[in-house]
Design an enzyme around this catalytic site. Sequence first.
Site, PDB file in Angstrom:
ATOM      1  N   TYR A 155       0.863  -1.184   0.000  1.00  0.00           N
ATOM      2  CA  TYR A 155       0.000   0.000   0.000  1.00  0.00           C
ATOM      3  C   TYR A 155       0.896   1.229   0.000  1.00  0.00           C
ATOM      4  O   TYR A 155       1.908   1.275   0.702  1.00  0.00           O
ATOM      5  CB  TYR A 155      -0.867   0.000   1.259  1.00  0.00           C
ATOM      6  CG  TYR A 155      -1.713   1.246   1.449  1.00  0.00           C
ATOM      7  CD1 TYR A 155      -2.808   1.490   0.617  1.00  0.00           C
ATOM      8  CD2 TYR A 155      -1.415   2.168   2.458  1.00  0.00           C
ATOM      9  CE1 TYR A 155      -3.589   2.632   0.793  1.00  0.00           C
ATOM     10  CE2 TYR A 155      -2.201   3.309   2.644  1.00  0.00           C
ATOM     11  CZ  TYR A 155      -3.293   3.534   1.807  1.00  0.00           C
ATOM     12  OH  TYR A 155      -4.064   4.655   1.984  1.00  0.00           O
TER      13      TYR A 155
ATOM     14  N   ASP B 127       9.284   2.844  -0.141  1.00  0.00           N
ATOM     15  CA  ASP B 127       8.245   3.538   0.617  1.00  0.00           C
ATOM     16  C   ASP B 127       8.412   3.122   2.080  1.00  0.00           C
ATOM     17  O   ASP B 127       7.944   2.069   2.501  1.00  0.00           O
ATOM     18  CB  ASP B 127       6.860   3.173   0.083  1.00  0.00           C
ATOM     19  CG  ASP B 127       5.747   3.884   0.851  1.00  0.00           C
ATOM     20  OD1 ASP B 127       6.054   4.571   1.851  1.00  0.00           O
ATOM     21  OD2 ASP B 127       4.578   3.744   0.457  1.00  0.00           O
TER      22      ASP B 127
ATOM     23  N   LYS C 287       4.326   8.913   9.020  1.00  0.00           N
ATOM     24  CA  LYS C 287       4.128   8.305  10.347  1.00  0.00           C
ATOM     25  C   LYS C 287       5.147   8.811  11.384  1.00  0.00           C
ATOM     26  O   LYS C 287       5.025   9.932  11.844  1.00  0.00           O
ATOM     27  CB  LYS C 287       4.073   6.782  10.213  1.00  0.00           C
ATOM     28  CG  LYS C 287       2.890   6.399   9.281  1.00  0.00           C
ATOM     29  CD  LYS C 287       2.433   4.976   9.327  1.00  0.00           C
ATOM     30  CE  LYS C 287       1.104   4.840   8.583  1.00  0.00           C
ATOM     31  NZ  LYS C 287       1.168   4.219   7.268  1.00  0.00           N
TER      32      LYS C 287
HETATM   33  C1  LIG Z   1       0.522   4.790   5.892  1.00  0.00           C
HETATM   34  C2  LIG Z   1       1.232   4.546   4.622  1.00  0.00           C
HETATM   35  C3  LIG Z   1       1.111   5.402   3.508  1.00  0.00           C
HETATM   36  C4  LIG Z   1       0.139   6.539   3.486  1.00  0.00           C
HETATM   37  O1  LIG Z   1       0.456   7.509   4.426  1.00  0.00           O
HETATM   38  P1  LIG Z   1      -0.712   8.538   4.872  1.00  0.00           P
HETATM   39  O2  LIG Z   1      -0.012   9.460   5.810  1.00  0.00           O
HETATM   40  O3  LIG Z   1      -1.776   7.701   5.496  1.00  0.00           O
HETATM   41  O4  LIG Z   1      -1.176   9.211   3.634  1.00  0.00           O
HETATM   42  C5  LIG Z   1       1.885   5.164   2.405  1.00  0.00           C
HETATM   43  N1  LIG Z   1       2.752   4.133   2.365  1.00  0.00           N
HETATM   44  C6  LIG Z   1       2.897   3.290   3.398  1.00  0.00           C
HETATM   45  C7  LIG Z   1       3.895   2.190   3.304  1.00  0.00           C
HETATM   46  C8  LIG Z   1       2.130   3.457   4.550  1.00  0.00           C
HETATM   47  O5  LIG Z   1       2.249   2.584   5.544  1.00  0.00           O
END
Ligand SMILES: *Cc1c(COP(=O)(O)O)cnc(C)c1O
Length: 444
Positions: free
Chosen positions: A162, A257, A285
């Site tokens: 994701y 990511d 995060k």
């Molecule tokens: C949480 C997450 C996102 C999205 O971040 P948001 O701050 O919720 O937009 C993208 N990539 C990864 C791997 C994530 O865990």
Amino acid sequence: MLESGSHRSELSQGRAHTMNTSFSEKFFERSKRVSPGGVHSPVRAFKGVGGVPRFIEKAQGVCLTDVDGNSYTDFCLSWGPLILGHQDPEVLAAVEQALHKGWTYGTVEPLSLELAELITSSLPWVEKIRFVNSGTEAVMAALRVARAATGRDLILKFDGCYHGHCDSMLVRAGSGLAEMAAPDSAGVSRAVAGESLVVSLNHLAALDQIFAQRGKEIAAVIVEPVPANNGLLTQKPEFFEKLSQLTKSHGVLLIFDEVITGFRVGFGGMAERTGIRPDLVTYGKIIGGGFPVGAYGGRADLMDLVAPQGPVYQAGTLSANPIAMTAGLATLKKLKREMPYQKLEEKTERMSCAIEKAVLRQTDLKFHIQRNASIFWPVFGSEEVREISQIPAIQKEMYARVFHSLLDQGIYLAPSGFEVSFLSTAHEDQHLDSLVQAFQGVFS
Ligand SMILES: *Cc1c(COP(=O)(O)O)cnc(C)c1O
């Protein structure tokens, strides 16, 4: 969809559901009238586990307190940002002080400079960095930079990873042309989805094949170096070596990511742990210490393509917000000073083993906990899960039952069988023991 209450039977039989949740129920009814599904981000609605989501009034350390006065030991931790727990004293003091200076200037200011210097001086693969407001934004911008740098349009992603909710990432493997993506959300156009390629995790041969066919059209591969948004899907080291090698040989950029893994699996995230140097990396995060921050960074030549230095447009009214920068800075400074990672990992390991033992002693259910550093995921099966198709069919239902039994016992895990949970430095042995005991309670 599970009906509210039905899953509470059986497993937690004999122990009355004692919590009063009447205020949460009322708030949720009201909320549904004014917001879609009653929430501002889908998983919060408890659809995956049934029942009424708890409206939280306050939190401290590892303790969440809801509007009915019930308290829970929190293992969801706002989905990962709170590696120091709620209201860490150092972060709180810094934020309180910062608030008295003002909370947004819309100008350059020294806080983002300090955070950028802290990160670029600690993580060699981040030569330059740009702060944004969320992980989604970071990913969206990194992909734009990759397209600009390569002059190519296709992005390859993995089924099971994701990357936030930007259109080109809300795609799944299509049924037609090999690996051509299809929209995975209403409102994503086929044209946009068609610029993404999707390959299953853990399939090295498929990766070879798609690079042989389309390698020269791909701008970037984006990957969660620990896939942790559809359960915790363990990848073999060969997977990353293969990715590194294929991207290099085809002039494709590699984007890690690290929105979850950054500052979580180690201060340097998975780029540090794998030793693989990504061209671009995205954070979110933990980097904001629980405030809305995301960031993308990487090679200086790529980041210099971003406006006003270069032709890639990307902006934000509240980007590098001083309060959020302060929280991020206080969090990262504490992590860098205390380096709690090995201890967190050991705690997670010990706790997971104790839970597995407690469950397997009492039932003949197949069960294990997949873990990576301080991220953990209870799985109702015995095999290591490496890709979505290997997630046991009973996962959703079993997790929902266990989740509610734990919730009744004052434990808050991620409210979905496909989401991971976390430990923080604020979890002490007594909190871990309480989770082990609660798991014991589920089956006794
Ligand atoms: C949480 C997450 C996102 C999205 O971040 P948001 O701050 O919720 O937009 C993208 N990539 C990864 C791997 C994530 O865990």
